[in-house]
Design a protein around this motif. Structure first.
Motif, PDB file in Angstrom:
ATOM      1  N   ASN A  27       0.835  -1.209   0.000  1.00  0.00           N
ATOM      2  CA  ASN A  27       0.000   0.000   0.000  1.00  0.00           C
ATOM      3  C   ASN A  27       0.869   1.258   0.000  1.00  0.00           C
ATOM      4  O   ASN A  27       0.596   2.224  -0.723  1.00  0.00           O
ATOM      5  N   ILE A  28       1.927   1.246   0.810  1.00  0.00           N
ATOM      6  CA  ILE A  28       2.837   2.396   0.866  1.00  0.00           C
ATOM      7  C   ILE A  28       3.514   2.602  -0.487  1.00  0.00           C
ATOM      8  O   ILE A  28       3.637   3.734  -0.969  1.00  0.00           O
ATOM      9  N   VAL A  29       3.970   1.503  -1.094  1.00  0.00           N
ATOM     10  CA  VAL A  29       4.647   1.608  -2.392  1.00  0.00           C
ATOM     11  C   VAL A  29       3.710   2.211  -3.435  1.00  0.00           C
ATOM     12  O   VAL A  29       4.084   3.099  -4.205  1.00  0.00           O
ATOM     13  N   PHE A  30       2.466   1.735  -3.442  1.00  0.00           N
ATOM     14  CA  PHE A  30       1.496   2.247  -4.402  1.00  0.00           C
ATOM     15  C   PHE A  30       1.236   3.737  -4.171  1.00  0.00           C
ATOM     16  O   PHE A  30       1.212   4.537  -5.115  1.00  0.00           O
ATOM     17  N   ILE A  31       1.042   4.118  -2.914  1.00  0.00           N
ATOM     18  CA  ILE A  31       0.806   5.530  -2.587  1.00  0.00           C
ATOM     19  C   ILE A  31       2.020   6.378  -2.969  1.00  0.00           C
ATOM     20  O   ILE A  31       1.880   7.494  -3.480  1.00  0.00           O
ATOM     21  N   SER A  32       3.219   5.864  -2.739  1.00  0.00           N
ATOM     22  CA  SER A  32       4.441   6.605  -3.066  1.00  0.00           C
ATOM     23  C   SER A  32       4.559   6.861  -4.555  1.00  0.00           C
ATOM     24  O   SER A  32       4.914   7.960  -4.984  1.00  0.00           O
ATOM     25  N   GLN A  44       3.762  14.921   0.242  1.00  0.00           N
ATOM     26  CA  GLN A  44       3.626  14.459   1.622  1.00  0.00           C
ATOM     27  C   GLN A  44       2.168  14.495   2.063  1.00  0.00           C
ATOM     28  O   GLN A  44       1.678  13.569   2.734  1.00  0.00           O
ATOM     29  N   LYS A  45       1.449  15.535   1.679  1.00  0.00           N
ATOM     30  CA  LYS A  45       0.037  15.639   2.030  1.00  0.00           C
ATOM     31  C   LYS A  45      -0.754  14.481   1.431  1.00  0.00           C
ATOM     32  O   LYS A  45      -1.627  13.899   2.089  1.00  0.00           O
ATOM     33  N   ALA A  46      -0.452  14.117   0.186  1.00  0.00           N
ATOM     34  CA  ALA A  46      -1.147  13.007  -0.469  1.00  0.00           C
ATOM     35  C   ALA A  46      -0.848  11.689   0.237  1.00  0.00           C
ATOM     36  O   ALA A  46      -1.742  10.860   0.431  1.00  0.00           O
ATOM     37  N   ARG A  47       0.424  11.485   0.625  1.00  0.00           N
ATOM     38  CA  ARG A  47       0.782  10.243   1.320  1.00  0.00           C
ATOM     39  C   ARG A  47       0.076  10.148   2.664  1.00  0.00           C
ATOM     40  O   ARG A  47      -0.485   9.099   3.017  1.00  0.00           O
ATOM     41  N   GLN A  48       0.091  11.237   3.432  1.00  0.00           N
ATOM     42  CA  GLN A  48      -0.532  11.220   4.743  1.00  0.00           C
ATOM     43  C   GLN A  48      -2.040  11.023   4.638  1.00  0.00           C
ATOM     44  O   GLN A  48      -2.632  10.236   5.391  1.00  0.00           O
ATOM     45  N   LEU A  49      -2.659  11.728   3.678  1.00  0.00           N
ATOM     46  CA  LEU A  49      -4.104  11.593   3.504  1.00  0.00           C
ATOM     47  C   LEU A  49      -4.467  10.192   3.028  1.00  0.00           C
ATOM     48  O   LEU A  49      -5.470   9.610   3.479  1.00  0.00           O
ATOM     49  N   GLY A  50      -3.643   9.631   2.130  1.00  0.00           N
ATOM     50  CA  GLY A  50      -3.903   8.279   1.648  1.00  0.00           C
ATOM     51  C   GLY A  50      -3.855   7.253   2.771  1.00  0.00           C
ATOM     52  O   GLY A  50      -4.709   6.364   2.850  1.00  0.00           O
ATOM     53  N   LEU A  51      -2.877   7.371   3.661  1.00  0.00           N
ATOM     54  CA  LEU A  51      -2.773   6.428   4.788  1.00  0.00           C
ATOM     55  C   LEU A  51      -3.871   6.673   5.818  1.00  0.00           C
ATOM     56  O   LEU A  51      -4.357   5.725   6.451  1.00  0.00           O
ATOM     57  N   MET A  52      -4.287   7.932   5.999  1.00  0.00           N
ATOM     58  CA  MET A  52      -5.401   8.211   6.906  1.00  0.00           C
ATOM     59  C   MET A  52      -6.696   7.589   6.377  1.00  0.00           C
ATOM     60  O   MET A  52      -7.485   7.032   7.141  1.00  0.00           O
ATOM     61  N   LEU A  53      -6.890   7.661   5.062  1.00  0.00           N
ATOM     62  CA  LEU A  53      -8.058   7.016   4.464  1.00  0.00           C
ATOM     63  C   LEU A  53      -7.998   5.500   4.661  1.00  0.00           C
ATOM     64  O   LEU A  53      -9.026   4.851   4.898  1.00  0.00           O
ATOM     65  N   ALA A  54      -6.784   4.942   4.552  1.00  0.00           N
ATOM     66  CA  ALA A  54      -6.618   3.503   4.771  1.00  0.00           C
ATOM     67  C   ALA A  54      -6.986   3.141   6.206  1.00  0.00           C
ATOM     68  O   ALA A  54      -7.633   2.112   6.457  1.00  0.00           O
ATOM     69  N   ILE A 179       2.947   3.665  12.162  1.00  0.00           N
ATOM     70  CA  ILE A 179       4.313   3.309  11.762  1.00  0.00           C
ATOM     71  C   ILE A 179       4.496   3.538  10.262  1.00  0.00           C
ATOM     72  O   ILE A 179       5.533   4.052   9.819  1.00  0.00           O
ATOM     73  N   MET A 180       3.483   3.179   9.471  1.00  0.00           N
ATOM     74  CA  MET A 180       3.576   3.380   8.024  1.00  0.00           C
ATOM     75  C   MET A 180       3.621   4.862   7.670  1.00  0.00           C
ATOM     76  O   MET A 180       4.332   5.267   6.746  1.00  0.00           O
ATOM     77  N   MET A 181       2.862   5.684   8.405  1.00  0.00           N
ATOM     78  CA  MET A 181       2.870   7.121   8.143  1.00  0.00           C
ATOM     79  C   MET A 181       4.238   7.729   8.431  1.00  0.00           C
ATOM     80  O   MET A 181       4.706   8.619   7.723  1.00  0.00           O
ATOM     81  N   ILE A 182       4.895   7.224   9.476  1.00  0.00           N
ATOM     82  CA  ILE A 182       6.224   7.720   9.828  1.00  0.00           C
ATOM     83  C   ILE A 182       7.252   7.334   8.776  1.00  0.00           C
ATOM     84  O   ILE A 182       8.141   8.121   8.417  1.00  0.00           O
ATOM     85  N   SER A 183       7.134   6.121   8.247  1.00  0.00           N
ATOM     86  CA  SER A 183       8.141   5.614   7.308  1.00  0.00           C
ATOM     87  C   SER A 183       7.798   5.892   5.851  1.00  0.00           C
ATOM     88  O   SER A 183       8.640   5.659   4.978  1.00  0.00           O
ATOM     89  N   ALA A 184       6.590   6.380   5.560  1.00  0.00           N
ATOM     90  CA  ALA A 184       6.161   6.557   4.165  1.00  0.00           C
ATOM     91  C   ALA A 184       7.065   7.525   3.414  1.00  0.00           C
ATOM     92  O   ALA A 184       7.401   7.297   2.248  1.00  0.00           O
ATOM     93  N   GLY A 185       7.453   8.622   4.069  1.00  0.00           N
ATOM     94  CA  GLY A 185       8.304   9.617   3.410  1.00  0.00           C
ATOM     95  C   GLY A 185       9.649   9.045   3.013  1.00  0.00           C
ATOM     96  O   GLY A 185      10.114   9.251   1.879  1.00  0.00           O
ATOM     97  N   ILE A 187      10.448   5.861   2.545  1.00  0.00           N
ATOM     98  CA  ILE A 187      10.263   4.849   1.501  1.00  0.00           C
ATOM     99  C   ILE A 187      10.021   5.519   0.159  1.00  0.00           C
ATOM    100  O   ILE A 187      10.583   5.125  -0.870  1.00  0.00           O
ATOM    101  N   SER A 188       9.173   6.560   0.156  1.00  0.00           N
ATOM    102  CA  SER A 188       8.859   7.274  -1.081  1.00  0.00           C
ATOM    103  C   SER A 188      10.104   7.928  -1.678  1.00  0.00           C
ATOM    104  O   SER A 188      10.355   7.821  -2.890  1.00  0.00           O
ATOM    105  N   ASN A 189      10.896   8.586  -0.848  1.00  0.00           N
ATOM    106  CA  ASN A 189      12.115   9.242  -1.333  1.00  0.00           C
ATOM    107  C   ASN A 189      13.107   8.227  -1.899  1.00  0.00           C
ATOM    108  O   ASN A 189      13.753   8.470  -2.925  1.00  0.00           O
ATOM    109  N   PHE A 190      13.243   7.097  -1.216  1.00  0.00           N
ATOM    110  CA  PHE A 190      14.171   6.063  -1.678  1.00  0.00           C
ATOM    111  C   PHE A 190      13.729   5.505  -3.026  1.00  0.00           C
ATOM    112  O   PHE A 190      14.547   5.327  -3.936  1.00  0.00           O
ATOM    113  N   VAL A 191      12.420   5.230  -3.170  1.00  0.00           N
ATOM    114  CA  VAL A 191      11.898   4.681  -4.426  1.00  0.00           C
ATOM    115  C   VAL A 191      12.087   5.673  -5.565  1.00  0.00           C
ATOM    116  O   VAL A 191      12.488   5.305  -6.678  1.00  0.00           O
TER     117      VAL A 191
END
Length: 261
Positions: A27-32, A44-54, A179-185, A187-191
């Motif tokens: 899910n994180i990879v897809f959102i990223s 960042q707003k899109a990632r946070q909102l996407g995980l909040m919706l999840a 935990i996913m919200m903390i690490s999403a940024g 992971i996204s930057n690395f990808v």
């Protein structure tokens, strides 16, 4: 308060939290990947909102456990539609509500990952930039929401199958999403920094889409096989990145330095 002293509760909470995090990685990879199409200040707003919706989706489904479990009843029988007889046809083509959600989500994931791979190979970065102009924040959030429904259903079914107490399920889901919200940024930057990793992530999403589609037709692919294939691919890519760094470092050392004046 007796549950606080019950070790089984804590063990089930820890186990379920780990599983929820593992199930949430895709899910994180897809959102990223989707959020990377937006302007940098909106990603960042899109990632946070996407995980909040999840998170909202998972908790809402947990409070609707009876409805979730009822999704296993037959909704559409494709075998009858095509006048197919036999036990095999009835087993594979007898679709429940859960199967339809998995089928739609799997096909959507296959479509998105395939088109992204195609544009990345054929169109290059220039085509990506041109396509990015038509992408809106609402469009990205809508696509994230569609896949959140599929991933949330998988997550909730796992939780229901493992734990009986709903408060343990909710606690595990909340901890995992935080935990996913903390690490999403990170992971996204690395990808986004590594094109080969992004291609590998898209291949993972394609694999998951095929798995969800097969699951819809009662063809269960053990998750262990999928996770092993992913882990092996990640290990190979890690070794490849290390080799590239060493090569770049050696080339940097071999560059002649300007003489001191």
């Amino acid at each position: 308060m007796e549950w606080l002293l019950n070790p089984e509760i804590w063990i089930s909470l820890l186990t379920l939290t780990v599983l929820e995090i593992v199930l949430g990685i895709d899910n994180i990879v897809f959102i990223s990947i989707l959020s990377s199409k937006l302007p940098e200040e909106q990603q960042q707003k899109a990632r946070q909102l996407g995980l909040m919706l999840a998170l909202v989706m998972r908790v809402a489904l947990l409070f609707s456990i009876k409805w979730v479990m009822s999704l296993t009843g037959t909704l559409i029988n494709l075998a009858d539609w095509f006048n197919l007889e036999g036990e095999v046809a009835q087993t594979f083509l007898n679709l429940s509500g859960r199967d339809l959600i998995l089928l739609i989500g799997g096909l959507f994931l296959i479509y998105k990952s395939t088109t992204e791979i195609h544009h990345k190979i054929e169109g290059g970065e220039e085509a990506h930039e041109m396509r990015g102009k038509a992408v809106t924040f609402g469009n990205v959030i809508l696509q994230i929401l569609i896949l959140d429904i599929v991933f949330s259903l998988d997550s909730v079914i796992t939780a229901v199958g493992m734990v009986d107490q709903i408060y343990v399920m909710i606690a595990a889901v909340i901890i995992a999403v935080v935990i996913m919200m903390i690490s999403a940024g990170a992971i996204s930057n690395f990808v986004n920094r590594h094109p080969t990793v992004k291609m590998l992530a898209l291949a993972f999403l394609l694999l998951i889409g095929v798995s969800l589609t097969a699951e819809a037709f009662n063809q269960h692919i053990p998750k262990g096989y999928i996770y092993f294939a992913m882990a092996f691919s990640v290990l190979v890519e890690y070794l490849n990145l290390r080799a590239q760094r060493r090569k770049a470092a050696k080339q940097g050392d071999n560059i002649p330095k300007a003489p001191l004046k």
